[in-house]
Design a protein around this motif. Structure first.
Motif, PDB file in Angstrom:
ATOM      1  N   GLU A 153      -9.218  -4.993   3.179  1.00 12.02           N
ATOM      2  CA  GLU A 153      -8.574  -4.081   2.239  1.00 12.02           C
ATOM      3  C   GLU A 153      -9.269  -4.099   0.888  1.00 12.02           C
ATOM      4  O   GLU A 153      -9.686  -5.134   0.397  1.00 12.02           O
ATOM      5  CB  GLU A 153      -7.102  -4.467   2.059  1.00 12.02           C
ATOM      6  CG  GLU A 153      -6.386  -3.547   1.112  1.00 12.02           C
ATOM      7  CD  GLU A 153      -4.915  -3.847   0.986  1.00 12.02           C
ATOM      8  OE1 GLU A 153      -4.242  -3.073   0.293  1.00 12.02           O
ATOM      9  OE2 GLU A 153      -4.444  -4.830   1.542  1.00 12.02           O
ATOM     10  N   THR A 154      -9.352  -2.938   0.272  1.00  7.89           N
ATOM     11  CA  THR A 154      -9.903  -2.818  -1.067  1.00  7.89           C
ATOM     12  C   THR A 154      -8.980  -3.521  -2.041  1.00  7.89           C
ATOM     13  O   THR A 154      -7.767  -3.315  -2.018  1.00  7.89           O
ATOM     14  CB  THR A 154     -10.021  -1.327  -1.463  1.00  7.89           C
ATOM     15  OG1 THR A 154     -10.816  -0.679  -0.490  1.00  7.89           O
ATOM     16  CG2 THR A 154     -10.628  -1.162  -2.840  1.00  7.89           C
TER      17      THR A 154
ATOM     18  N   VAL B 200       0.656   3.884  -3.064  1.00  6.63           N
ATOM     19  CA  VAL B 200       0.013   5.164  -2.796  1.00  6.63           C
ATOM     20  C   VAL B 200       1.018   6.240  -2.383  1.00  6.63           C
ATOM     21  O   VAL B 200       0.803   7.417  -2.636  1.00  6.63           O
ATOM     22  CB  VAL B 200      -1.097   5.000  -1.719  1.00  6.63           C
ATOM     23  CG1 VAL B 200      -1.775   6.316  -1.419  1.00  6.63           C
ATOM     24  CG2 VAL B 200      -2.118   3.965  -2.180  1.00  6.63           C
TER      25      VAL B 200
ATOM     26  N   SER C 248      -7.396   3.695   6.988  1.00  6.10           N
ATOM     27  CA  SER C 248      -8.626   3.889   6.228  1.00  6.10           C
ATOM     28  C   SER C 248      -8.543   3.220   4.865  1.00  6.10           C
ATOM     29  O   SER C 248      -9.477   2.547   4.434  1.00  6.10           O
ATOM     30  CB  SER C 248      -8.895   5.387   6.075  1.00  6.10           C
ATOM     31  OG  SER C 248     -10.010   5.598   5.252  1.00  6.10           O
ATOM     32  N   GLY C 249      -7.435   3.391   4.188  1.00  9.30           N
ATOM     33  CA  GLY C 249      -7.264   2.797   2.862  1.00  9.30           C
ATOM     34  C   GLY C 249      -7.235   1.291   2.865  1.00  9.30           C
ATOM     35  O   GLY C 249      -7.547   0.650   1.867  1.00  9.30           O
TER      36      GLY C 249
ATOM     37  N   ARG D 199       0.831  -1.214   0.000  1.00  6.71           N
ATOM     38  CA  ARG D 199       0.000   0.000   0.000  1.00  6.71           C
ATOM     39  C   ARG D 199       0.866   1.265   0.000  1.00  6.71           C
ATOM     40  O   ARG D 199       0.617   2.203  -0.756  1.00  6.71           O
ATOM     41  CB  ARG D 199      -0.926  -0.017   1.223  1.00  6.71           C
ATOM     42  CG  ARG D 199      -1.869   1.131   1.313  1.00  6.71           C
ATOM     43  CD  ARG D 199      -3.065   0.891   0.458  1.00  6.71           C
ATOM     44  NE  ARG D 199      -3.979   2.018   0.579  1.00  6.71           N
ATOM     45  CZ  ARG D 199      -5.043   2.150  -0.154  1.00  6.71           C
ATOM     46  NH1 ARG D 199      -5.345   1.236  -1.043  1.00  6.71           N
ATOM     47  NH2 ARG D 199      -5.823   3.191  -0.028  1.00  6.71           N
TER      48      ARG D 199
END
Length: 149
Positions: A142-143, A41, A51-52, A37
């Motif tokens: 997690e997305t 990002v 949050s992500g 991540r």
């Protein structure tokens, strides 16, 4: 389908789908996802990272601590708010993540070596869709990220 998902989950946990070679199983799932991540990002605060990833800040703080200690992640103060912490993938973390990704990609290649490219793409697309559907039911996960080879 339910049975096959259960078998997959068990086998994935047994092998941790950790790759092949020296990097095999050398990084746990939580560390891999956090480093991935930050790599995708960029630097961010604990709250943004949590949050992500769909997890709480205390979990991120607990999971990041050994990554900082190992030199994979650096903590710095936010340039505009000295009270806030920014997490960043270190050069060592970038290199280590690259090793683990390579090992895991090699494992995926071995597992699907007799599959057509179309089958691999279809499986990845459907698995991404399946993970998205699971996240819709349990949003604390997690997305799913866009597929990378």
């Amino acid at each position: 389908m339910q049975h096959q998902v259960a078998v997959f989950a068990r086998r994935a946990e047994q092998t941790r789908l950790g790759g092949i070679g020296q990097a095999r199983n050398s990084m746990d799932r939580a560390a891999y996802l956090l480093l991935n991540r930050l790599d995708q990002v960029g630097p961010m605060g604990v709250k943004a990272l949590a949050s992500g990833m769909g997890i709480d800040s205390s979990t991120v703080t607990r999971q990041v601590a050994p990554l900082v200690e190992a030199g994979l992640v650096t903590r710095t103060t936010h340039p505009e708010d000295g009270r806030a912490v920014v997490l960043k993938l270190s050069p060592h973390g970038t290199a280590r993540l690259g090793q683990v990704r390579s090992s895991r990609r090699e494992l995926m290649a071995v597992l699907t070596e007799d599959w057509s490219e179309e089958d691999r793409e279809t499986f990845c697309r459907l698995l991404t869709r399946f993970n998205g559907a699971m996240q819709g039911i349990h949003p604390s996960t997690e997305t799913p990220q866009a597929p990378t080879s």
